[in-house]
Motif scaffolding. Structure first.
Motif, PDB file in Angstrom:
ATOM      1  N   GLY A 242      -8.638 -14.269  10.205  1.00 10.00           N
ATOM      2  CA  GLY A 242      -7.772 -13.736  11.245  1.00 10.00           C
ATOM      3  C   GLY A 242      -6.636 -12.857  10.775  1.00 10.00           C
ATOM      4  N   ASN A 243      -6.714 -12.311   9.547  1.00 12.23           N
ATOM      5  CA  ASN A 243      -5.646 -11.402   9.130  1.00 12.23           C
ATOM      6  C   ASN A 243      -5.698 -10.131   9.969  1.00 12.23           C
ATOM      7  N   ILE A 244      -4.537  -9.653  10.364  1.00  9.51           N
ATOM      8  CA  ILE A 244      -4.434  -8.526  11.281  1.00  9.51           C
ATOM      9  C   ILE A 244      -4.771  -7.192  10.609  1.00  9.51           C
ATOM     10  N   HIS A 245      -5.060  -7.218   9.319  1.00 13.52           N
ATOM     11  CA  HIS A 245      -5.176  -6.015   8.502  1.00 13.52           C
ATOM     12  C   HIS A 245      -6.141  -4.979   9.068  1.00 13.52           C
ATOM     13  N   VAL A 246      -7.352  -5.367   9.363  1.00 13.03           N
ATOM     14  CA  VAL A 246      -8.360  -4.404   9.811  1.00 13.03           C
ATOM     15  C   VAL A 246      -7.949  -3.765  11.134  1.00 13.03           C
ATOM     16  N   LEU A 247      -7.482  -4.583  12.039  1.00 12.75           N
ATOM     17  CA  LEU A 247      -7.093  -4.074  13.357  1.00 12.75           C
ATOM     18  C   LEU A 247      -5.921  -3.108  13.256  1.00 12.75           C
ATOM     19  N   ILE A 248      -4.904  -3.472  12.502  1.00 15.54           N
ATOM     20  CA  ILE A 248      -3.693  -2.664  12.421  1.00 15.54           C
ATOM     21  C   ILE A 248      -3.900  -1.411  11.584  1.00 15.54           C
ATOM     22  N   LEU A 249      -4.475  -1.566  10.389  1.00 15.45           N
ATOM     23  CA  LEU A 249      -4.540  -0.446   9.463  1.00 15.45           C
ATOM     24  C   LEU A 249      -5.657   0.536   9.798  1.00 15.45           C
ATOM     25  N   TYR A 250      -6.863   0.003   9.982  1.00 15.12           N
ATOM     26  CA  TYR A 250      -8.005   0.904  10.034  1.00 15.12           C
ATOM     27  C   TYR A 250      -8.420   1.283  11.439  1.00 15.12           C
ATOM     28  N   VAL A 251      -8.004   0.511  12.426  1.00 14.81           N
ATOM     29  CA  VAL A 251      -8.198   0.935  13.811  1.00 14.81           C
ATOM     30  C   VAL A 251      -6.891   1.504  14.349  1.00 14.81           C
ATOM     31  N   ILE A 277       5.193  -1.382  11.898  1.00 16.41           N
ATOM     32  CA  ILE A 277       6.039  -2.572  11.994  1.00 16.41           C
ATOM     33  C   ILE A 277       5.279  -3.840  11.623  1.00 16.41           C
ATOM     34  N   ALA A 278       3.946  -3.765  11.639  1.00 16.68           N
ATOM     35  CA  ALA A 278       3.157  -4.938  11.269  1.00 16.68           C
ATOM     36  C   ALA A 278       2.919  -5.003   9.771  1.00 16.68           C
ATOM     37  N   LYS A 279       2.535  -3.874   9.177  1.00 15.55           N
ATOM     38  CA  LYS A 279       2.142  -3.885   7.769  1.00 15.55           C
ATOM     39  C   LYS A 279       2.968  -2.965   6.873  1.00 15.55           C
ATOM     40  N   VAL A 280       3.808  -2.131   7.432  1.00 14.05           N
ATOM     41  CA  VAL A 280       4.697  -1.224   6.699  1.00 14.05           C
ATOM     42  C   VAL A 280       3.924  -0.100   5.998  1.00 14.05           C
ATOM     43  N   SER A 281       2.868  -0.443   5.253  1.00 15.56           N
ATOM     44  CA  SER A 281       2.154   0.556   4.459  1.00 15.56           C
ATOM     45  C   SER A 281       1.602   1.743   5.264  1.00 15.56           C
ATOM     46  N   ALA A 426      -2.387   2.723   0.079  1.00 16.23           N
ATOM     47  CA  ALA A 426      -1.056   2.249   0.460  1.00 16.23           C
ATOM     48  C   ALA A 426      -1.042   0.737   0.659  1.00 16.23           C
ATOM     49  N   SER A 427      -2.133   0.184   1.124  1.00 21.00           N
ATOM     50  CA  SER A 427      -2.212  -1.268   1.317  1.00 21.00           C
ATOM     51  C   SER A 427      -2.076  -2.011  -0.003  1.00 21.00           C
ATOM     52  N   PHE A 428      -2.619  -1.432  -1.059  1.00 22.63           N
ATOM     53  CA  PHE A 428      -2.537  -2.071  -2.369  1.00 22.63           C
ATOM     54  C   PHE A 428      -1.170  -1.902  -3.019  1.00 22.63           C
ATOM     55  N   ARG A 429      -0.284  -1.158  -2.353  1.00 23.34           N
ATOM     56  CA  ARG A 429       1.088  -1.020  -2.866  1.00 23.34           C
ATOM     57  C   ARG A 429       1.842  -2.352  -2.771  1.00 23.34           C
ATOM     58  N   ALA A 430       1.400  -3.237  -1.886  1.00 21.39           N
ATOM     59  CA  ALA A 430       2.039  -4.546  -1.744  1.00 21.39           C
ATOM     60  C   ALA A 430       1.844  -5.348  -3.033  1.00 21.39           C
ATOM     61  N   PRO A 431       2.811  -6.189  -3.407  1.00 19.26           N
ATOM     62  CA  PRO A 431       2.673  -6.987  -4.638  1.00 19.26           C
ATOM     63  C   PRO A 431       1.440  -7.888  -4.635  1.00 19.26           C
ATOM     64  N   PHE A 432       1.067  -8.361  -3.452  1.00 19.25           N
ATOM     65  CA  PHE A 432      -0.117  -9.212  -3.349  1.00 19.25           C
ATOM     66  C   PHE A 432      -1.090  -8.561  -2.380  1.00 19.25           C
ATOM     67  N   GLY A 433      -2.134  -7.960  -2.931  1.00 19.35           N
ATOM     68  CA  GLY A 433      -3.134  -7.263  -2.119  1.00 19.35           C
ATOM     69  C   GLY A 433      -4.493  -7.905  -2.308  1.00 19.35           C
ATOM     70  N   PRO A 434      -4.790  -8.972  -1.579  1.00 14.84           N
ATOM     71  CA  PRO A 434      -6.037  -9.712  -1.788  1.00 14.84           C
ATOM     72  C   PRO A 434      -7.275  -8.881  -1.452  1.00 14.84           C
ATOM     73  N   TRP A 435      -8.287  -9.022  -2.289  1.00 15.67           N
ATOM     74  CA  TRP A 435      -9.578  -8.387  -2.002  1.00 15.67           C
ATOM     75  C   TRP A 435     -10.106  -8.832  -0.647  1.00 15.67           C
ATOM     76  N   VAL A 436      -9.823 -10.062  -0.264  1.00 17.47           N
ATOM     77  CA  VAL A 436     -10.453 -10.685   0.896  1.00 17.47           C
ATOM     78  C   VAL A 436     -10.454  -9.774   2.110  1.00 17.47           C
ATOM     79  N   TYR A 437      -9.337  -9.093   2.366  1.00 16.47           N
ATOM     80  CA  TYR A 437      -9.305  -8.243   3.559  1.00 16.47           C
ATOM     81  C   TYR A 437      -8.944  -6.791   3.276  1.00 16.47           C
ATOM     82  N   ILE A 438      -8.226  -6.502   2.195  1.00 15.42           N
ATOM     83  CA  ILE A 438      -7.810  -5.115   1.959  1.00 15.42           C
ATOM     84  C   ILE A 438      -8.981  -4.244   1.513  1.00 15.42           C
TER      85      ILE A 438
END
Length: 521
Positions: A242-251, A277-281, A426-438
């Protein structure tokens, strides 16, 4: 009207349109059934309505499948068509099984992996919902992760068992989304099912809508590969946790750029502002817009950012903002200080594909560099500088081509490839960028680039191997290093290549279509 709809359906029905319809119906109908079950309908009534919904949606969707989508698959060898059909059926079956786990968290056998504690117990929605409630009840501890682990948390926050409770680590305006969900219910199981349903539906419609916007052969290739993107482990894992990543970043991010391209600046600004405002990147896209002197999209994005911030202030008060800004929470999130408790574990160091995590992996390989924090920040700063340069240069090159009259499906696909590449980086700019969703951003970017590259055996083999390495995961430090290197190099290379223009290799008449409305899918 019914007669006309049936006539259109019969005239458009063929194997390829039917398989696209199976893909869409197979994903959306279980989502609709989840929503129906939340209304209190009996199992029999929900099943009956689900069957009716499937039949109606199938009849309505078949005539809407663009000719280019069918022609792309019709022109492929029989082996490719069989594999494509298998991928569609596999996605439908996997998501139908996953739906059972979403409805009943104790049914771990329906999880992607019943033996993986992370997938079974992790739910980012727990952090979203808990954060909204803490912001109302105890705002001073919104960014205190220990507050979410304390025994007192269960007395104030809804039970999330059997899953673990996450901490809230997002900017204050993102609280608006979980606050909206809490209007419907305070029961976590109900909210989880509702959130999953909305997530799946919006992502599917958004991805197919963007493929339709691309149009032509390139849009057809992207649409055909969309089931493959959904079948990749990063996509499936993101949907489950349920990480919001796909919805926010790529859609949200890519969709906003499409809306700007269509001069729907108000809607595009609303989408991009919420992504930021959700992910900054996704703010990296503002650099892209400003370099191209596209003032209206940038102004509308800033305006909606102000609106979301003001709404957060009115609903939750000043405390969340005060702790995020004056207490230095945003600096701790950006510098990696907030993630130190995560990166002490070897498993998290391996799954972290961020440049920040490279010094940690150096220690794992036996090259003792001492405290990795300093080198990690240095590597991240260099990476950020290179990313900003890439965004500025690609924006200038695209702007020049646009002024020279560049247009068509290939040009739209090149733009989309750039947006996905820079969003992923830009998503991988975060200190913790898990493969799982990024990593899902790179998987989707590969699908876009497949429609741009020459279809030689060498290119297809290289793309397939790269996709496989990125789309799977292995707890081996060398494998993770190879995989994240492929992502970085591929994103930089694709963005650079696409901005300068890819070689045309079109079938006459296939790429002549005009962009269709994003919502047409």
């Amino acid at each position: 009207m019914i007669s006309r709809t049936w006539t259109r359906f019969r005239g458009a029905l063929d194997y390829y349109a039917a398989m696209y319809a199976v893909f869409v119906v197979g994903i959306l109908v279980p989502v609709a059934m989840i929503t129906l079950s939340l209304t209190g309908l009996s199992g029999a009534a929900t099943a009956l309505l689900g069957i009716v919904c499937a039949a109606v949606l199938f009849v309505l969707f078949v005539p809407s499948v663009p000719v280019e989508w069918r022609d792309v698959m019709r022109s492929k060898p029989i082996v490719v068509r069989v594999l494509w059909s298998v991928a569609i059926l596999a996605v439908v079956l996997v998501l139908a099984r996953l739906t059972q786990f979403i409805l009943d968290a104790d049914n771990v056998d329906s999880s992607l992996s019943a033996e993986d504690d992370f997938l079974v117990k992790k739910s980012h929605l727990t952090g979203y919902i808990s954060g909204a409630l803490v912001a109302e009840d105890d705002p001073a501890n919104l960014y205190n992760r220990h507050r979410y682990e304390s025994p007192q948390a269960d007395s104030v926050l809804p039970s999330v068992l059997p899953q673990d409770r996450d901490a809230y680590l997002y900017p204050p305006p993102f609280l608006l989304l979980p606050r909206l969900l809490l209007v419907f219910s305070h029961d976590f199981g109900t909210l989880r099912a509702l959130y999953y349903s909305l997530y799946v539906a919006i992502v599917l419609i958004g991805m197919l809508g963007i493929a339709r916007w691309v149009g032509g052969k390139q849009g057809g290739v992207l649409a055909a590969l969309t089931p493959v993107v959904w079948l990749s482990l990063p996509t499936l894992a993101t949907l489950q946790i349920g990480n919001i990543h796909v919805l926010i970043l790529y859609v949200g991010g890519a969709g906003a750029m499409v809306l700007f391209h269509l001069r729907r600046n108000v809607f595009g600004g609303a989408a991009l502002a919420f992504a930021i405002i959700a992910k900054v990147s996704p703010a990296i896209l503002l650099v892209y817009l400003l370099v191209q002197r596209r003032w209206r999209p940038a102004v509308w994005t800033a305006a909606f950012g102000g609106i979301y911030s003001l709404a957060t202030l009115l609903i939750f008060g000043r405390e969340p903002w005060r702790h995020f800004l004056s207490d230095g929470t945003w600096q701790k999130l950006a510098s990696g200080e907030f993630h130190e408790f995560v990166l002490v574990e070897r498993a998290n160091q391996l799954v972290n594909y961020s440049p920040y995590g490279l010094p940690y992996k150096t220690n794992i390989m036996g090259w003792d560099i001492g405290d990795p924090t300093g080198p990690a920040r240095l590597v991240t700063n260099i990476y950020t500088l290179l990313l900003v340069i890439l965004v500025a240069v690609t924006a200038v090159r695209i702007h020049r081509r646009l002024r020279a009259g560049a247009e068509g499906a290939r040009f739209r696909a090149e733009n989309l490839a750039i947006w996905l590449a820079v969003l992923t980086l830009a998503s991988f700019r975060a200190p913790f960028g898990p493969w799982v969703y990024i990593a899902v951003g790179a998987v989707w970017m590969f699908a876009v680039y497949a429609g741009l590259m020459r279809g030689s055996k060498r290119n297809i083999t290289l793309l397939t191997v790269a996709w496989l390495v990125v789309a799977v995961y292995n707890e081996n430090v060398y494998f993770t290093l190879v995989a994240q290197t492929i992502i970085y190099v591929a994103c930089f290379a694709v963005a650079w290549r696409a901005s300068g223009g890819t070689e045309a290799e079109e079938t006459p008449g296939v790429d002549a279509s005009k962009p269709e409305p994003v919502g047409a899918a």
